[in-house]
Write a protein that holds these residues in place. Structure first.
Motif, PDB file in Angstrom:
ATOM      1  N   PRO A 351       0.812  -1.218   0.000  1.00  0.00           N
ATOM      2  CA  PRO A 351       0.000   0.000   0.000  1.00  0.00           C
ATOM      3  C   PRO A 351       0.848   1.272   0.000  1.00  0.00           C
ATOM      4  O   PRO A 351       1.938   1.303   0.585  1.00  0.00           O
ATOM      5  CB  PRO A 351      -0.802  -0.106   1.300  1.00  0.00           C
ATOM      6  N   ALA A 352       0.361   2.292  -0.695  1.00  0.00           N
ATOM      7  CA  ALA A 352       1.048   3.591  -0.726  1.00  0.00           C
ATOM      8  C   ALA A 352       1.016   4.201   0.670  1.00  0.00           C
ATOM      9  O   ALA A 352       0.037   4.073   1.397  1.00  0.00           O
ATOM     10  CB  ALA A 352       0.359   4.512  -1.719  1.00  0.00           C
ATOM     11  N   LYS A 353       2.106   4.852   1.033  1.00  0.00           N
ATOM     12  CA  LYS A 353       2.163   5.522   2.332  1.00  0.00           C
ATOM     13  C   LYS A 353       3.033   6.759   2.183  1.00  0.00           C
ATOM     14  O   LYS A 353       4.097   6.683   1.560  1.00  0.00           O
ATOM     15  CB  LYS A 353       2.768   4.565   3.376  1.00  0.00           C
ATOM     16  N   GLY A 355       5.833   9.379   2.365  1.00  0.00           N
ATOM     17  CA  GLY A 355       7.224   9.250   2.804  1.00  0.00           C
ATOM     18  C   GLY A 355       7.872   7.914   2.477  1.00  0.00           C
ATOM     19  O   GLY A 355       9.029   7.688   2.803  1.00  0.00           O
ATOM     20  N   ILE A 356       7.110   7.004   1.841  1.00  0.00           N
ATOM     21  CA  ILE A 356       7.653   5.688   1.489  1.00  0.00           C
ATOM     22  C   ILE A 356       7.518   5.462  -0.008  1.00  0.00           C
ATOM     23  O   ILE A 356       6.472   5.749  -0.598  1.00  0.00           O
ATOM     24  CB  ILE A 356       6.884   4.558   2.224  1.00  0.00           C
ATOM     25  N   THR A 357       8.584   4.975  -0.629  1.00  0.00           N
ATOM     26  CA  THR A 357       8.483   4.535  -2.023  1.00  0.00           C
ATOM     27  C   THR A 357       8.952   3.081  -2.105  1.00  0.00           C
ATOM     28  O   THR A 357       9.743   2.625  -1.277  1.00  0.00           O
ATOM     29  CB  THR A 357       9.332   5.396  -2.981  1.00  0.00           C
ATOM     30  N   ILE A 358       8.427   2.374  -3.102  1.00  0.00           N
ATOM     31  CA  ILE A 358       8.812   0.976  -3.340  1.00  0.00           C
ATOM     32  C   ILE A 358       9.482   0.905  -4.702  1.00  0.00           C
ATOM     33  O   ILE A 358       8.885   1.290  -5.709  1.00  0.00           O
ATOM     34  CB  ILE A 358       7.577   0.045  -3.335  1.00  0.00           C
ATOM     35  N   ASP A 359      10.721   0.423  -4.735  1.00  0.00           N
ATOM     36  CA  ASP A 359      11.401   0.143  -5.995  1.00  0.00           C
ATOM     37  C   ASP A 359      11.341  -1.369  -6.205  1.00  0.00           C
ATOM     38  O   ASP A 359      11.989  -2.134  -5.482  1.00  0.00           O
ATOM     39  CB  ASP A 359      12.852   0.624  -5.966  1.00  0.00           C
ATOM     40  N   TYR A 360      10.557  -1.790  -7.184  1.00  0.00           N
ATOM     41  CA  TYR A 360      10.338  -3.216  -7.420  1.00  0.00           C
ATOM     42  C   TYR A 360      11.516  -3.830  -8.161  1.00  0.00           C
ATOM     43  O   TYR A 360      12.181  -3.178  -8.959  1.00  0.00           O
ATOM     44  CB  TYR A 360       9.050  -3.427  -8.226  1.00  0.00           C
ATOM     45  N   ALA A 361      11.757  -5.123  -7.912  1.00  0.00           N
ATOM     46  CA  ALA A 361      12.876  -5.820  -8.564  1.00  0.00           C
ATOM     47  C   ALA A 361      12.407  -7.191  -9.050  1.00  0.00           C
ATOM     48  O   ALA A 361      11.840  -7.315 -10.124  1.00  0.00           O
ATOM     49  CB  ALA A 361      14.050  -5.932  -7.607  1.00  0.00           C
ATOM     50  N   VAL A 363       9.963  -9.477  -8.902  1.00  0.00           N
ATOM     51  CA  VAL A 363       8.574  -9.841  -8.616  1.00  0.00           C
ATOM     52  C   VAL A 363       7.859 -10.165  -9.928  1.00  0.00           C
ATOM     53  O   VAL A 363       8.219  -9.659 -10.989  1.00  0.00           O
ATOM     54  CB  VAL A 363       7.815  -8.707  -7.881  1.00  0.00           C
ATOM     55  N   THR A 364       6.833 -11.027  -9.820  1.00  0.00           N
ATOM     56  CA  THR A 364       6.008 -11.361 -10.984  1.00  0.00           C
ATOM     57  C   THR A 364       4.536 -11.204 -10.603  1.00  0.00           C
ATOM     58  O   THR A 364       4.220 -10.799  -9.488  1.00  0.00           O
ATOM     59  CB  THR A 364       6.268 -12.800 -11.459  1.00  0.00           C
ATOM     60  N   GLY A 365       3.654 -11.559 -11.543  1.00  0.00           N
ATOM     61  CA  GLY A 365       2.220 -11.394 -11.304  1.00  0.00           C
ATOM     62  C   GLY A 365       1.798 -10.000 -11.707  1.00  0.00           C
ATOM     63  O   GLY A 365       2.335  -9.424 -12.652  1.00  0.00           O
ATOM     64  N   ASP A 366       0.845  -9.422 -10.968  1.00  0.00           N
ATOM     65  CA  ASP A 366       0.506  -8.021 -11.218  1.00  0.00           C
ATOM     66  C   ASP A 366       0.424  -7.292  -9.890  1.00  0.00           C
ATOM     67  O   ASP A 366       0.528  -7.894  -8.829  1.00  0.00           O
ATOM     68  CB  ASP A 366      -0.792  -7.893 -12.035  1.00  0.00           C
ATOM     69  N   LEU A 367       0.240  -5.978  -9.961  1.00  0.00           N
ATOM     70  CA  LEU A 367       0.391  -5.157  -8.750  1.00  0.00           C
ATOM     71  C   LEU A 367      -0.697  -5.378  -7.713  1.00  0.00           C
ATOM     72  O   LEU A 367      -0.570  -4.941  -6.572  1.00  0.00           O
ATOM     73  CB  LEU A 367       0.468  -3.681  -9.145  1.00  0.00           C
ATOM     74  N   THR A 368      -1.777  -6.074  -8.105  1.00  0.00           N
ATOM     75  CA  THR A 368      -2.818  -6.380  -7.111  1.00  0.00           C
ATOM     76  C   THR A 368      -2.509  -7.697  -6.398  1.00  0.00           C
ATOM     77  O   THR A 368      -3.058  -7.986  -5.349  1.00  0.00           O
ATOM     78  CB  THR A 368      -4.203  -6.479  -7.766  1.00  0.00           C
ATOM     79  N   ASN A 399       7.642  -3.553   9.220  1.00  0.00           N
ATOM     80  CA  ASN A 399       7.107  -4.319  10.355  1.00  0.00           C
ATOM     81  C   ASN A 399       5.601  -4.548  10.245  1.00  0.00           C
ATOM     82  O   ASN A 399       5.057  -5.454  10.878  1.00  0.00           O
ATOM     83  CB  ASN A 399       7.434  -3.614  11.683  1.00  0.00           C
ATOM     84  N   GLN A 400       4.935  -3.727   9.435  1.00  0.00           N
ATOM     85  CA  GLN A 400       3.481  -3.879   9.285  1.00  0.00           C
ATOM     86  C   GLN A 400       3.099  -4.846   8.160  1.00  0.00           C
ATOM     87  O   GLN A 400       1.940  -5.181   7.992  1.00  0.00           O
ATOM     88  CB  GLN A 400       2.843  -2.510   9.022  1.00  0.00           C
ATOM     89  N   LEU A 401       4.093  -5.274   7.388  1.00  0.00           N
ATOM     90  CA  LEU A 401       3.800  -6.166   6.258  1.00  0.00           C
ATOM     91  C   LEU A 401       3.618  -7.606   6.738  1.00  0.00           C
ATOM     92  O   LEU A 401       4.222  -8.030   7.717  1.00  0.00           O
ATOM     93  CB  LEU A 401       4.947  -6.137   5.239  1.00  0.00           C
ATOM     94  N   ASN A 402       2.802  -8.353   5.987  1.00  0.00           N
ATOM     95  CA  ASN A 402       2.642  -9.777   6.258  1.00  0.00           C
ATOM     96  C   ASN A 402       3.320 -10.546   5.128  1.00  0.00           C
ATOM     97  O   ASN A 402       2.694 -10.853   4.114  1.00  0.00           O
ATOM     98  CB  ASN A 402       1.145 -10.117   6.353  1.00  0.00           C
TER      99      ASN A 402
END
Length: 418
Positions: A351-353, A355-361, A363-368, A399-402
């Motif tokens: 999820p977007a938050k 002050g946080i950015t995600i640089d993907y590397a 990973v497969t599938g789609d963003l959902t 720490n909030q990720l599962n």
């Protein structure tokens, strides 16, 4: 410089994500393609293109058909394999050193000989092409001793052997798994730093400094990896030490490239150890580092497109201006990385938050519904007014990720903060 250029980035990882994102932010750039890219790239307006990074003929055809102004090469393998030479033969502009200069990363022995010639300070070292001679050579070194595979190993071909027995085992394994040469080096002591230089023949500009964390686990334990996190700037690095790095390492390196007729146009990464005797070079890479790229490019005030474009056209390089804010990023890796990483774990969404950015590397599938594809999956990054806040932001988010089949280090940035 007219507006609306198309550029192509080669590669698929977090480094290429960060490069493509920075180029997309330029007012000069219309379209950024990334081959092969990854499924996360559309989040920053970049178009992945399903062409393998070693399929030079198809990449050249694509660049011509899509009016690509120039191509930026991310990974070392393509550079060592001569992508720059092939693009030049096709009359295309491409950012990165040619195959000859890429040997500075492709062969540890070649790089050490260059350093010796250019009078660049490095560790005591010897190269061996026979297992028995290498084992006998251990007598010339104290322990721990550094053992390096000569060729490309994705950042994982370096072993620090604590004693004779483990050194002998490492040497045997390296020769048995296809290495034709290995290098023994004295083990230098001191903090390690990453210095990136953009070089246009004899002209150069230094990008923001960073510190990478190579070991898999907290407190620099476990095997070497491609990098588990990074941060910039480096408040613990004294100005006088930084100046010594420029005077004693950068200047002789650039002069050595000119004297050797390399016509270098690209990035040179200099891995440095700040020893009691001053800075010493551990290694050269002929491209931006992963994960350092993800934290140094957001600090650039200077337009990355303008820097690269000037370099490729042999123009005066713009001065590098840097944002004051700190950037810190932590890699989320597959459980078991680097030796036996889990594949195919369900990552869900990120999820977007603020002050946080995600640089993907990887990973497969789609963003959902993302799935891990092994190795380093993505990087969670924060920009903030100081490192402590950036560090807290990243770890609060992680720490909030599962993500049960993943792992990450919990101490990225501590060397600057403690």
């Amino acid at each position: 410089m007219s507006e609306g250029k198309n550029v192509l980035v080669i590669g698929s990882g977090g480094r290429e994500f960060a490069i493509a994102k920075a180029l997309k932010q330029s007012e000069h750039v219309n379209h950024v393609y990334c081959a092969p890219g990854n499924v996360g790239m559309p989040t920053v307006g970049v178009e992945p293109v399903a062409i393998a990074e070693n399929d030079f003929a198809t990449l050249i055809k694509f660049a011509k058909e899509h009016q690509v102004t120039w191509t930026f090469v991310g990974p070392e393998t393509a550079l060592v394999d001569g992508i720059v030479d092939e693009f030049h033969q096709a009359g295309l502009k491409i950012f990165g050193p040619d195959a000859r200069a890429a040997q500075l990363e492709g062969s540890k022995d070649y790089a050490l000989n260059f350093m010796q010639q250019a009078k660049v300070p490095t560790a005591k070292h010897t190269t061996y092409d026979q297992l028995n001679a290498a084992r006998d050579g251990l007598d010339q070194y104290g322990f721990p001793v550094v053992i390096k595979a000569n060729g490309l190993e994705g950042g994982k071909g370096v072993v620090i052997a604590p004693d004779q027995a483990s050194a002998a085992v490492t040497l045997t394994q390296m020769f048995q798994t296809g290495q034709t040469r290995v290098v023994l080096e004295e083990c230098l002591q001191g903090p390690e730093y990453s210095l990136f230089v953009l070089i246009e023949n004899g002209q150069y500009r230094i990008l923001p400094m960073a510190q990478d964390h190579k070991r898999a686990y907290d407190q620099d334990k476990g095997p070497n990896t491609g990098g588990m996190g990074a941060y910039s700037p480096l408040p613990q690095l004294a100005d006088a030490d930084y100046q010594r790095m420029i005077d004693e390492v950068v200047k002789p390196t650039v002069k050595g490239l000119v004297d050797g007729g390399y016509h270098y146009h690209g990035i040179l990464y200099i891995g440095l150890m700040l020893t009691a005797a001053g800075p010493k070079v551990i290694e050269y890479n002929v491209r931006l580092g992963d994960p350092e790229t993800q934290v140094i490019l957001p600090r650039l005030k200077t337009d990355l497109f303008e820097l690269v474009d000037a370099c490729l056209n042999d123009e005066e390089l713009p001065q590098v201006e840097v944002h004051e804010q700190a950037v810190l990023g932590v890699v989320l890796a597959a459980k078991g990385y680097p030796t036996n990483p889990v594949h195919g774990q369900n990552l869900g969404t990120f999820p977007a938050k603020p002050g946080i950015t995600i640089d993907y590397a990887n990973v497969t599938g789609d963003l959902t519904k993302l799935t891990g594809a092994g190795g380093r999956l993505l990087m969670v990054i924060s920009e903030a007014n100081d490192l402590k806040i950036a560090q807290a932001n990243v770890y609060t988010y992680l720490n909030q990720l599962n993500v049960p089949e993943c792992e990450y280090r919990h101490d990225i940035g501590d060397k600057a903060l403690k």
